[in-house]
Design a protein around this motif. Structure first.
Motif, mmCIF file in Angstrom:
data_model
loop_
_atom_site.group_PDB
_atom_site.id
_atom_site.type_symbol
_atom_site.label_atom_id
_atom_site.label_comp_id
_atom_site.label_asym_id
_atom_site.label_seq_id
_atom_site.Cartn_x
_atom_site.Cartn_y
_atom_site.Cartn_z
ATOM 1 N N THR A 30 0.857 -1.184 0.000
ATOM 2 C CA THR A 30 0.000 0.000 0.000
ATOM 3 C C THR A 30 0.893 1.235 0.000
ATOM 4 O O THR A 30 2.109 1.138 0.172
ATOM 5 C CB THR A 30 -0.913 0.022 1.233
ATOM 6 O OG1 THR A 30 -0.085 0.133 2.395
ATOM 7 C CG2 THR A 30 -1.790 -1.221 1.301
ATOM 8 N N ARG A 99 -0.220 11.155 -10.292
ATOM 9 C CA ARG A 99 0.305 9.989 -11.006
ATOM 10 C C ARG A 99 1.779 9.851 -10.636
ATOM 11 O O ARG A 99 2.521 10.829 -10.638
ATOM 12 C CB ARG A 99 0.153 10.151 -12.503
ATOM 13 C CG ARG A 99 0.668 8.974 -13.296
ATOM 14 C CD ARG A 99 0.296 9.105 -14.766
ATOM 15 N NE ARG A 99 0.865 8.057 -15.555
ATOM 16 C CZ ARG A 99 0.426 6.816 -15.630
ATOM 17 N NH1 ARG A 99 -0.623 6.462 -14.929
ATOM 18 N NH2 ARG A 99 1.012 5.934 -16.391
ATOM 19 N N VAL A 107 1.293 4.461 -10.181
ATOM 20 C CA VAL A 107 0.226 4.742 -9.227
ATOM 21 C C VAL A 107 -0.530 5.940 -9.772
ATOM 22 O O VAL A 107 0.085 6.951 -10.147
ATOM 23 C CB VAL A 107 0.783 5.072 -7.827
ATOM 24 C CG1 VAL A 107 -0.355 5.384 -6.865
ATOM 25 C CG2 VAL A 107 1.638 3.927 -7.295
ATOM 26 N N GLY A 109 -4.139 8.356 -8.916
ATOM 27 C CA GLY A 109 -5.188 8.511 -7.926
ATOM 28 C C GLY A 109 -5.776 9.899 -7.876
ATOM 29 O O GLY A 109 -5.369 10.800 -8.611
ATOM 30 N N THR A 137 -7.962 7.852 -3.156
ATOM 31 C CA THR A 137 -8.107 6.528 -3.753
ATOM 32 C C THR A 137 -7.013 6.422 -4.808
ATOM 33 O O THR A 137 -6.714 7.402 -5.496
ATOM 34 C CB THR A 137 -9.483 6.306 -4.403
ATOM 35 O OG1 THR A 137 -9.661 7.257 -5.450
ATOM 36 C CG2 THR A 137 -10.605 6.451 -3.387
ATOM 37 N N ALA A 138 -6.405 5.258 -4.912
ATOM 38 C CA ALA A 138 -5.312 5.077 -5.863
ATOM 39 C C ALA A 138 -5.420 3.724 -6.539
ATOM 40 O O ALA A 138 -5.875 2.746 -5.937
ATOM 41 C CB ALA A 138 -3.969 5.194 -5.151
ATOM 42 N N THR A 139 -4.989 3.694 -7.781
ATOM 43 C CA THR A 139 -4.869 2.452 -8.535
ATOM 44 C C THR A 139 -3.384 2.194 -8.739
ATOM 45 O O THR A 139 -2.666 3.047 -9.266
ATOM 46 C CB THR A 139 -5.582 2.550 -9.899
ATOM 47 O OG1 THR A 139 -6.967 2.822 -9.656
ATOM 48 C CG2 THR A 139 -5.446 1.266 -10.686
ATOM 49 N N THR A 141 -0.667 -0.116 -10.533
ATOM 50 C CA THR A 141 -0.518 -1.039 -11.660
ATOM 51 C C THR A 141 0.888 -1.619 -11.642
ATOM 52 O O THR A 141 1.870 -0.882 -11.733
ATOM 53 C CB THR A 141 -0.782 -0.325 -12.996
ATOM 54 O OG1 THR A 141 -2.089 0.267 -12.942
ATOM 55 C CG2 THR A 141 -0.721 -1.302 -14.160
ATOM 56 N N THR A 146 -3.447 -5.182 -11.412
ATOM 57 C CA THR A 146 -3.881 -3.856 -10.991
ATOM 58 C C THR A 146 -4.562 -3.986 -9.631
ATOM 59 O O THR A 146 -5.379 -4.883 -9.436
ATOM 60 C CB THR A 146 -4.852 -3.258 -12.024
ATOM 61 O OG1 THR A 146 -4.157 -3.177 -13.269
ATOM 62 C CG2 THR A 146 -5.318 -1.880 -11.619
ATOM 63 N N PHE A 147 -4.224 -3.067 -8.716
ATOM 64 C CA PHE A 147 -4.714 -3.136 -7.352
ATOM 65 C C PHE A 147 -5.189 -1.762 -6.912
ATOM 66 O O PHE A 147 -4.841 -0.757 -7.532
ATOM 67 C CB PHE A 147 -3.599 -3.642 -6.426
ATOM 68 C CG PHE A 147 -3.030 -4.954 -6.891
ATOM 69 C CD1 PHE A 147 -3.561 -6.145 -6.458
ATOM 70 C CD2 PHE A 147 -1.973 -4.972 -7.787
ATOM 71 C CE1 PHE A 147 -3.053 -7.344 -6.900
ATOM 72 C CE2 PHE A 147 -1.455 -6.176 -8.244
ATOM 73 C CZ PHE A 147 -1.994 -7.369 -7.796
ATOM 74 N N HIS A 148 -5.967 -1.712 -5.837
ATOM 75 C CA HIS A 148 -6.524 -0.446 -5.356
ATOM 76 C C HIS A 148 -6.105 -0.189 -3.914
ATOM 77 O O HIS A 148 -5.932 -1.117 -3.137
ATOM 78 C CB HIS A 148 -8.047 -0.449 -5.491
ATOM 79 C CG HIS A 148 -8.479 -0.607 -6.904
ATOM 80 N ND1 HIS A 148 -8.462 0.426 -7.808
ATOM 81 C CD2 HIS A 148 -8.881 -1.692 -7.597
ATOM 82 C CE1 HIS A 148 -8.851 -0.012 -8.985
ATOM 83 N NE2 HIS A 148 -9.113 -1.298 -8.886
ATOM 84 N N ASP A 149 -5.962 1.097 -3.594
ATOM 85 C CA ASP A 149 -5.593 1.517 -2.252
ATOM 86 C C ASP A 149 -6.444 2.728 -1.889
ATOM 87 O O ASP A 149 -6.825 3.513 -2.766
ATOM 88 C CB ASP A 149 -4.099 1.877 -2.206
ATOM 89 C CG ASP A 149 -3.587 2.119 -0.794
ATOM 90 O OD1 ASP A 149 -4.252 1.695 0.176
ATOM 91 O OD2 ASP A 149 -2.520 2.742 -0.666
#
Length: 177
Positions: A30, A99, A107, A109, A137-139, A141, A146-149
């Motif tokens: 994270t 970014r 990243v 968000g 909120t962040a994506t 990659t 791809t994941f989210h935080d």
């Protein structure tokens, strides 16, 4: 020796590689992993494209883009565009998009002013100074997915229109590890 090379090659080609438990890719760190992700934008390349409107000091609005160094679990270069409004020596609205072009992934968000608004801010003819808590909120990659935080950040900055200033930001994830 040649037979063993052929056997090894056949084994490698015919053996399926094991997927992580449950078949899902392991999530990356994270934004608050380790020491946490930090953004630091400093002159000479920190601020670009700034607009500052403060008709009734200490109130006003500003939009600016900053570029600088990202450090933490996603080291690299970040770019962030911020729109902030201040009134009565407080930040009354804030939105940001960011970014990170990291060495190990990307990243992207968004951040908005946390409620209730507790940030401090001041604006005059040429200067905006502010510090505000945000939620983000962040994506993230990575090469394997791809994941989210999600979480909070603290954004502090000073804009000296039209193209100077600094921004510091720190992130704290609230996503499950």
């Amino acid at each position: 020796m040649r037979i063993w090379s052929g056997v090894l090659l056949a084994f490698l080609l015919l053996t399926p590689f094991a997927a992580p438990a449950g078949g899902a890719a392991s999530p990356p760190p994270t934004l608050s992993a380790g020491r946490g992700e930090t953004f630091a934008a400093r002159p000479p390349y920190a601020v670009a494209g700034a607009t500052l409107t403060c008709p009734t000091a200490p109130a006003g609005t500003a939009t600016f883009t900053v570029r600088g160094d990202a450090d933490g679990p996603y080291p690299g270069t970040f770019t962030e565009t911020v729109t902030v409004s201040v009134a009565n020596n407080h930040v009354s609205a804030l939105t940001a998009t960011f970014r990170v072009a990291a060495h190990n992934g990307t990243v992207a968000g968004t951040a908005t002013l946390a409620a209730p608004a507790t940030g401090d801010g001041m604006c005059d003819l040429y200067t905006l100074v502010m510090g505000a808590p945000t939620t983000y909120t962040a994506t993230i990659t990575m090469p394997w997915g791809t994941f989210h935080d999600i979480g909070t950040s603290q954004l502090v900055g000073e804009l000296l229109a039209p193209s100077s200033g600094f921004v510091d930001e720190t992130f704290k994830s609230s996503a499950a590890p």
